[in-house]
Write an enzyme that holds these catalytic residues in place. Structure first.
Site, PDB file in Angstrom:
ATOM      1  CD  GLU A  93      21.364   4.401 -61.808  1.00 26.68           C
ATOM      2  OE1 GLU A  93      21.257   5.407 -61.550  1.00 26.68           O
ATOM      3  OE2 GLU A  93      20.987   3.503 -62.443  1.00 26.68           O
ATOM      4  CB  CYS A 113      12.980   3.146 -52.480  1.00 25.03           C
ATOM      5  SG  CYS A 113      12.321   4.085 -51.109  1.00 25.03           S
ATOM      6  N   GLY A 162      16.883   4.590 -52.145  1.00 25.37           N
ATOM      7  CA  GLY A 162      16.616   4.022 -50.820  1.00 25.37           C
ATOM      8  C   GLY A 162      16.076   5.270 -49.695  1.00 25.37           C
ATOM      9  CD  GLU A 163      13.934   7.471 -45.318  1.00 21.45           C
ATOM     10  OE1 GLU A 163      14.643   7.568 -44.354  1.00 21.45           O
ATOM     11  OE2 GLU A 163      13.168   8.272 -46.117  1.00 21.45           O
ATOM     12  CB  CYS A 336      17.241  14.852 -57.431  1.00 20.46           C
ATOM     13  SG  CYS A 336      16.254  14.017 -56.248  1.00 20.46           S
TER      14      CYS A 336
END
Length: 370
Positions: A93, A113, A162-163, A336
């Site tokens: 996304e 993640c 994700g990181e 978020c």
């Protein structure tokens, strides 16, 4: 027969190497960057300032492929959310947030993640794999073409699924293209990487990329941060805060931005604000307070408006530049913390990845009195 190369998956040095391997002068790399990224052309036959023999050569040795648009939603506040389908049918996304003269694109770096932050919807889906350079920069390429006037990308934040620092090489190469004069031409001040605090990669990033840094802090002490961000057990605040303090050179006008999600009864009390003030006392920084966005299966609730206001005032009275980042796109699950990938991890990749890191980020955490 040599396998064709996706030019979107090449960093600038790699593209130059490819051009050299085709017996062409290096300025051809600049021309290709402009055609692909600035003009959005993926058909070599339309690249009219390249010779016909070279265009034929390109079509035989390479191609340009971006992710496919699977779904588009537009919020009442103008926020756009896209679901992009990758070649292996995974989905990611990407979110565009308009705000007065600014248009911020929130880009993903991984499918899912592995960090399993307790307040984040994406982590609950598990980790599948890192994105390639083509899949990261492809989000920018697609968004720039999907947006209609007056919307325009002025800022990019690596704050999606994700990181980013656990996919270092591809992310840094993509950010370089975002800032490249012959690609997207964004200022280093307008490209921001957000991390939960992968210390070794942060040190490397400081030396290798001039982008702006945001850190997902969310707690004023280790005990609480261990609950919210299990990665903190590996890279604790006594490692993270000094690095943030010295991340930019002394005298620089730049500073780290700390992100702090506001969760009712968890980290939003006045005592938490005072602890945060002590923690960041000598750190040049800005603070973004983020109202928690609820998602299915969570017991957390967003702090009240009054609690957020009191928390902000306490920080501002102590001299911290503090703003509340208002929720955008929550009617399309685009805010978020709601970037949950629409996939299921049936392969066990998530657990294998966690074991490879030598730390179980998903181990149950006992209740604590913070």
């Amino acid at each position: 027969m040599t396998e064709k190369i996706n030019l979107l998956n090449l960093s600038e040095p790699e593209l130059q190497g490819f051009i050299a391997s085709q017996g062409q002068p290096l300025y051809r790399a600049t021309q290709l960057l402009q055609w692909i990224h600035q003009r959005g052309v993926t058909d070599f036959s339309l690249m009219t300032d390249l010779s016909k023999p070279f265009r034929q050569q390109l079509s035989e040795a390479s191609f340009v492929r971006v992710p496919e648009l699977a779904l588009e939603r537009v919020s009442a506040d103008g926020t756009h959310k896209w679901l992009f389908r990758l070649a292996d049918n995974n989905k990611i996304e990407t979110v565009f947030i308009p705000d007065r003269k600014r248009g911020t694109l929130c880009v993903s770096s991984q499918v899912g993640c592995a960090l399993n932050c307790s307040f984040c919807a994406t982590g609950k889906e598990g980790f599948n794999r890192n994105l390639t350079l083509a899949e990261i920069i492809g989000q920018v390429w697609l968004a720039a073409r999907l947006l209609k006037s007056p919307y325009k990308i002025t800022n990019v934040v690596m704050m999606g699924m994700g990181e980013p620092l656990l996919n270092y090489e591809a992310v840094v190469a993509a950010m370089h293209l975002m800032m490249h004069d012959h690609a997207y031409g964004l200022s280093k001040y307008r490209v921001t990487l957000s991390t939960s605090g992968v210390i070794p990669a942060m040190r490397r990033l400081r030396e290798e990329s001039p982008v702006s840094l945001a850190v997902s802090l969310h707690a004023p002490n280790d005990a609480l941060r261990n609950v919210l961000i299990p990665l903190n057990k590996k890279y604790s605040l006594d490692q993270l805060i000094p690095l943030c303090r010295d991340y930019y050179s002394r005298g620089s006008k730049r500073c780290v931005t700390f992100e702090y999600v506001m969760i009712e009864g968890m980290n939003d009390r006045l005592i938490d604000a005072k602890r945060l003030i002590r923690l960041l006392a000598d750190v040049p920084c800005k603070i973004n307070l983020i109202p928690f966005n609820s998602f299915q299966g969570t017991a957390y609730r967003c702090s009240t408006e009054s609690a957020i206001s009191v928390f902000q005032k306490c920080l501002m009275d102590a001299g911290f530049n503090t703003r509340v980042r208002r929720t955008r796109g929550d009617d399309i699950a685009g805010a978020c913390g709601q970037l949950a990938g629409q996939f299921h991890d049936r392969t066990g990749r998530h657990q294998r990845w966690v074991q490879k890191q030598g730390h179980d980020f998903n181990r149950p955490i006992p209740a604590i009195d913070h």
